[in-house]
Each structure stands twice: as structure tokens, then as C-alpha cells.
Design a protein around this motif. Structure first.
Motif, PDB file in Angstrom:
ATOM      1  N   LEU A   1       0.778   7.289   7.973  1.00  0.00           N
ATOM      2  CA  LEU A   1       1.838   7.584   7.008  1.00  0.00           C
ATOM      3  C   LEU A   1       1.533   7.008   5.629  1.00  0.00           C
ATOM      4  CD1 LEU A   1       5.102   6.959   9.107  1.00  0.00           C
ATOM      5  CD2 LEU A   1       3.993   9.138   8.582  1.00  0.00           C
ATOM      6  N   LYS A   2       0.384   6.333   5.520  1.00  0.00           N
ATOM      7  CA  LYS A   2       0.048   5.614   4.285  1.00  0.00           C
ATOM      8  C   LYS A   2       1.216   4.714   3.870  1.00  0.00           C
ATOM      9  CE  LYS A   2      -3.647   8.186   2.062  1.00  0.00           C
ATOM     10  NZ  LYS A   2      -4.493   6.987   2.030  1.00  0.00           N
ATOM     11  N   LEU A   3       1.658   3.927   4.838  1.00  0.00           N
ATOM     12  CA  LEU A   3       2.832   3.080   4.648  1.00  0.00           C
ATOM     13  C   LEU A   3       2.504   1.638   5.009  1.00  0.00           C
ATOM     14  CD1 LEU A   3       5.958   3.013   4.088  1.00  0.00           C
ATOM     15  CD2 LEU A   3       6.245   3.261   6.563  1.00  0.00           C
ATOM     16  N   ALA A   4       2.892   0.720   4.151  1.00  0.00           N
ATOM     17  CA  ALA A   4       2.766  -0.711   4.422  1.00  0.00           C
ATOM     18  C   ALA A   4       4.118  -1.369   4.178  1.00  0.00           C
ATOM     19  CB  ALA A   4       1.699  -1.348   3.533  1.00  0.00           C
TER      20      ALA A   4
ATOM     21  N   ALA B   1       6.368 -14.560   6.167  1.00  0.00           N
ATOM     22  CA  ALA B   1       6.044 -13.329   5.434  1.00  0.00           C
ATOM     23  C   ALA B   1       4.864 -12.646   6.114  1.00  0.00           C
ATOM     24  CB  ALA B   1       5.712 -13.638   3.977  1.00  0.00           C
ATOM     25  N   GLU B   2       5.089 -11.433   6.591  1.00  0.00           N
ATOM     26  CA  GLU B   2       4.049 -10.711   7.324  1.00  0.00           C
ATOM     27  C   GLU B   2       3.941  -9.280   6.813  1.00  0.00           C
ATOM     28  OE1 GLU B   2       3.913 -12.831  11.641  1.00  0.00           O
ATOM     29  OE2 GLU B   2       5.472 -11.321  11.383  1.00  0.00           O
ATOM     30  N   VAL B   3       2.763  -8.705   7.014  1.00  0.00           N
ATOM     31  CA  VAL B   3       2.492  -7.350   6.539  1.00  0.00           C
ATOM     32  C   VAL B   3       2.230  -6.441   7.736  1.00  0.00           C
ATOM     33  CG1 VAL B   3       1.009  -5.899   5.104  1.00  0.00           C
ATOM     34  CG2 VAL B   3       1.529  -8.250   4.393  1.00  0.00           C
ATOM     35  N   TYR B   4       2.873  -5.288   7.725  1.00  0.00           N
ATOM     36  CA  TYR B   4       2.731  -4.276   8.773  1.00  0.00           C
ATOM     37  C   TYR B   4       2.255  -2.983   8.120  1.00  0.00           C
ATOM     38  CZ  TYR B   4       5.599  -7.602  11.374  1.00  0.00           C
ATOM     39  OH  TYR B   4       6.075  -8.742  11.967  1.00  0.00           O
ATOM     40  N   SER B   5       1.559  -2.148   8.897  1.00  0.00           N
ATOM     41  CA  SER B   5       0.989  -0.953   8.282  1.00  0.00           C
ATOM     42  C   SER B   5       0.888   0.200   9.272  1.00  0.00           C
ATOM     43  CB  SER B   5      -0.404  -1.275   7.721  1.00  0.00           C
ATOM     44  OG  SER B   5      -1.015  -0.123   7.186  1.00  0.00           O
ATOM     45  N   LEU B   6       1.057   1.415   8.742  1.00  0.00           N
ATOM     46  CA  LEU B   6       0.810   2.657   9.483  1.00  0.00           C
ATOM     47  C   LEU B   6      -0.081   3.540   8.613  1.00  0.00           C
ATOM     48  CD1 LEU B   6       4.051   3.989  11.246  1.00  0.00           C
ATOM     49  CD2 LEU B   6       1.922   3.237  12.300  1.00  0.00           C
ATOM     50  N   PRO B   7      -1.393   3.509   8.837  1.00  0.00           N
ATOM     51  CA  PRO B   7      -2.302   4.305   8.001  1.00  0.00           C
ATOM     52  C   PRO B   7      -1.998   5.798   8.022  1.00  0.00           C
ATOM     53  CG  PRO B   7      -3.524   2.663   9.253  1.00  0.00           C
ATOM     54  CD  PRO B   7      -2.124   2.653   9.786  1.00  0.00           C
TER      55      PRO B   7
ATOM     56  N   LYS C   1      -3.624  -1.641  -5.221  1.00  0.00           N
ATOM     57  CA  LYS C   1      -3.467  -0.282  -5.757  1.00  0.00           C
ATOM     58  C   LYS C   1      -2.504   0.575  -4.925  1.00  0.00           C
ATOM     59  CE  LYS C   1      -8.071  -0.392  -7.832  1.00  0.00           C
ATOM     60  NZ  LYS C   1      -9.412   0.241  -7.934  1.00  0.00           N
ATOM     61  N   PHE C   2      -1.335  -0.013  -4.621  1.00  0.00           N
ATOM     62  CA  PHE C   2      -0.294   0.767  -3.948  1.00  0.00           C
ATOM     63  C   PHE C   2       0.157   1.899  -4.868  1.00  0.00           C
ATOM     64  CE2 PHE C   2       0.125  -3.330  -1.734  1.00  0.00           C
ATOM     65  CZ  PHE C   2       0.162  -2.900  -0.412  1.00  0.00           C
ATOM     66  N   SER C   3       0.441   3.049  -4.282  1.00  0.00           N
ATOM     67  CA  SER C   3       0.870   4.188  -5.099  1.00  0.00           C
ATOM     68  C   SER C   3       2.293   4.002  -5.606  1.00  0.00           C
ATOM     69  CB  SER C   3       0.771   5.487  -4.299  1.00  0.00           C
ATOM     70  OG  SER C   3       1.640   5.454  -3.176  1.00  0.00           O
ATOM     71  N   LYS C   4       3.130   3.360  -4.796  1.00  0.00           N
ATOM     72  CA  LYS C   4       4.496   3.048  -5.216  1.00  0.00           C
ATOM     73  C   LYS C   4       5.052   1.936  -4.345  1.00  0.00           C
ATOM     74  CE  LYS C   4       6.542   6.999  -2.666  1.00  0.00           C
ATOM     75  NZ  LYS C   4       5.264   7.697  -2.371  1.00  0.00           N
ATOM     76  N   VAL C   5       6.068   1.269  -4.866  1.00  0.00           N
ATOM     77  CA  VAL C   5       6.692   0.143  -4.178  1.00  0.00           C
ATOM     78  C   VAL C   5       8.189   0.399  -4.100  1.00  0.00           C
ATOM     79  CG1 VAL C   5       7.044  -2.360  -4.157  1.00  0.00           C
ATOM     80  CG2 VAL C   5       4.944  -1.404  -5.140  1.00  0.00           C
ATOM     81  N   VAL C   6       8.768   0.119  -2.936  1.00  0.00           N
ATOM     82  CA  VAL C   6      10.211   0.264  -2.746  1.00  0.00           C
ATOM     83  C   VAL C   6      10.778  -1.100  -2.367  1.00  0.00           C
ATOM     84  CG1 VAL C   6      12.060   1.445  -1.525  1.00  0.00           C
ATOM     85  CG2 VAL C   6       9.899   2.632  -1.949  1.00  0.00           C
ATOM     86  N   LEU C   7      11.713  -1.585  -3.166  1.00  0.00           N
ATOM     87  CA  LEU C   7      12.361  -2.870  -2.916  1.00  0.00           C
ATOM     88  C   LEU C   7      13.760  -2.611  -2.365  1.00  0.00           C
ATOM     89  CD1 LEU C   7      12.190  -6.015  -3.293  1.00  0.00           C
ATOM     90  CD2 LEU C   7      13.322  -5.658  -5.504  1.00  0.00           C
TER      91      LEU C   7
ATOM     92  N   GLU D   1      -3.335   3.698  -2.418  1.00  0.00           N
ATOM     93  CA  GLU D   1      -2.469   4.881  -2.378  1.00  0.00           C
ATOM     94  C   GLU D   1      -1.411   4.807  -1.277  1.00  0.00           C
ATOM     95  OE1 GLU D   1      -2.446   7.139  -4.791  1.00  0.00           O
ATOM     96  OE2 GLU D   1      -3.987   5.889  -5.709  1.00  0.00           O
ATOM     97  N   PHE D   2      -1.170   3.624  -0.729  1.00  0.00           N
ATOM     98  CA  PHE D   2      -0.100   3.438   0.252  1.00  0.00           C
ATOM     99  C   PHE D   2       1.231   3.221  -0.473  1.00  0.00           C
ATOM    100  CE2 PHE D   2      -3.234   3.465   3.294  1.00  0.00           C
ATOM    101  CZ  PHE D   2      -2.902   2.937   4.534  1.00  0.00           C
ATOM    102  N   THR D   3       2.311   3.520   0.224  1.00  0.00           N
ATOM    103  CA  THR D   3       3.648   3.131  -0.223  1.00  0.00           C
ATOM    104  C   THR D   3       3.968   1.773   0.386  1.00  0.00           C
ATOM    105  OG1 THR D   3       4.438   5.413  -0.402  1.00  0.00           O
ATOM    106  CG2 THR D   3       6.107   3.695  -0.134  1.00  0.00           C
ATOM    107  N   LEU D   4       4.424   0.846  -0.433  1.00  0.00           N
ATOM    108  CA  LEU D   4       4.801  -0.484   0.048  1.00  0.00           C
ATOM    109  C   LEU D   4       6.318  -0.614   0.052  1.00  0.00           C
ATOM    110  CD1 LEU D   4       4.154  -3.469   0.827  1.00  0.00           C
ATOM    111  CD2 LEU D   4       4.196  -3.977  -1.627  1.00  0.00           C
TER     112      LEU D   4
END
Length: 247
Positions: A83-86, A75-81, A114-120, A14-17
Motif C-alpha cells: 500500500l506504500k504506507l508507513a 515510538a515504533e514504525v510499521y509498514s505495508l509496502p 522522501k515520504f510522498s505525504k504525511v498525515v497527522l 514515495e510512501f504515505t506516512l
């Protein structure tokens, strides 16, 4: 393949990517850097893939001599739980013969987590604009059918402009229309993949040319912020942030 920094993998359900396309002017990558540095997002893992040009560099978001010696990869992944943001930051070009393979891996990772939505975040060559596009804002968006059901008419209320389709045979016939994103890297094909896979994806892009593309990155981030409200105030070009894409 995602490799977590710690012993256990974080949950992104349910995070936004947010992720960039490697596109003209590196605008999407610069904009992604702005999101990471402005929100002080911690790194939670790496996205290992042989589809990207291998590279390594110093920590682009270092705030002290101690953390400046940390290494960053392509390529690296960052996250803020909270804000439910990755954020998946891509700092190297995709190897030309492995575009399709890279897209498949990204789509698989998105579905598995299972990301809730993805923004490119992307960009497009400004000199390919038609008359309609020349006379309006340089910012555009695209939504997959799955994303349209998520956001409804929310983006229309923001008075955003959807990316127009153009004639497949300009000057000859206007009956056949196509989506045309020159300089957008994997933007068009990843959008098509997400449409067919039922992934809620939004593409936010800006028309630009190669050169000093920092103003375009700030414009794209503020465009994103109008929708997701990541920060209270618009990000200005005077803000002290690091935009350190390595490409």
C-alpha cells in the motif's frame, strides 16, 4: 533516530506516512492503533528519541501467546509496502522541554526518507469551539501549501471542513485571525514547521473531550479512510481491533 528491526533499513520513498499527535483524549494514538491493527501492519523499526518519556510494554497487537511476550517501545514504525504506507506510532508524551527538538527530528526523518505525504491524526478541546464550529461536524482538516499542490481540490469534493482561524482578541477585534488548536499537543507547531519546510502534510483532527474517546478514534479513522481508501468498509466500533496506546 530510526532503528530498523532487520539488518537493513526499509525504503519509504514515495510512501504515505501516518502518525498521531499526543493530544486530548489520545484520539490520534487510538486512531493510529486502529490503522495498524486493522491492516495487520508488521513492525519494521523503532523511532529512538530522548525527547519522549521512556516506556516499554507488551505487544499491543498480539494475536497469540507467542507474540504477546514481544516488547513495544514508546515510538515504533510499521509498514505495508503493497500500500506504500508507513505508520509512526507514538505511545508516550513528549518531554515538555524537548518539543522543538522532537519536531526537528521528525521533520528531518520525513525529509530524509522522501515520504510522498504525511498525515497527522490529532484532536482538539471541544469546549473551545466557537459558534460556527458548534453548528457543524466535529471533524476538521489542515493542509500545508505543499500538500495543497498534491491533493488539489480532492478534499473539497469530500465536503470536508477546513479548520477555521479564530480571532486573536475575541470580543475586542476580529481583524487579526490565528490558528487555535487547544489540547492538540505539537499539532500546530509541527504544521507550521512542515509549511516552512515544504513538506506535504495533512492534519486530520476531531473536537472532543477527555473520557471514552474510542468513538472519536473510529470517527477519525473513517474520516481518513474516506480520503485514502485503506479498507473497503468503514471501521466500526464492533470490529475486533486493539487500541492499546500506553499513555
Amino acid at each position: 533516530m530510526f532503528i530498523p528491526v532487520g539488518c537493513s533499513a526499509p525504503s519509504f520513498k514515495e510512501f504515505t506516512l501516518i502518525m498521531p499527535a499526543v493530544s486530548v483524549g489520545n484520539v490520534g494514538q487510538f486512531a493510529t492503533d486502529l490503522v495498524i491493527s486493522t491492516l495487520h501492519m508488521p513492525r519494521v523499526g523503532y523511532f529512538h528519541s530522548d525527547c519522549l518519556v521512556p516506556m516499554v510494554g507488551n505487544n499491543p497487537y498480539a494475536t497469540s501467546p507467542e507474540d504477546s511476550s514481544e516488547l513495544s517501545t514508546n515510538a515504533e514504525v510499521y509498514s505495508l509496502p503493497d500500500l506504500k504506507l508507513a505508520v509512526l506510532q507514538i505511545r508516550a508524551p513528549i518531554i515538555q522541554t524537548k518539543y522543538r527538538q522532537f519536531r526537528k527530528r521528525v521533520v528531518s526523518w520525513i525529509k530524509t526518507n522522501k515520504f510522498s505525504k504525511v498525515v497527522l491524526l490529532s484532536s482538539c478541546h471541544a469546549h473551545h469551539r466557537d459558534d460556527r464550529q458548534l453548528l457543524s461536524t466535529p471533524l476538521r482538516y489542515l493542509l500545508t501549501p505543499a500538500m495543497q499542490s498534491v491533493v488539489g481540490d480532492g478534499l473539497q469534493k469530500l465536503d470536508w471542513k477546513e479548520m477555521e482561524k479564530v480571532s486573536a482578541f475575541p470580543g475586542i477585534s476580529d481583524t487579526e485571525q490565528r490558528l487555535y488548536i487547544p489540547g492538540g499537543g505539537v499539532t500546530k507547531t509541527l504544521y507550521a514547521d512542515c509549511c516552512s519546510e515544504g513538506i506535504p502534510l495533512a492534519v486530520l483532527l476531531i473536537f472532543c473531550s477527555e473520557g471514552d474517546n474510542m468513538p472519536h478514534a473510529f470517527a477519525l479513522v473513517n474520516y481518513l479512510n474516506e480520503w485514502l481508501h485503506l479498507v473497503e468498509k468503514p471501521v466500526s466500533i464492533s470490529t475486533r481491533v486493539s487500541c492499546a496506546g500506553f499513555v
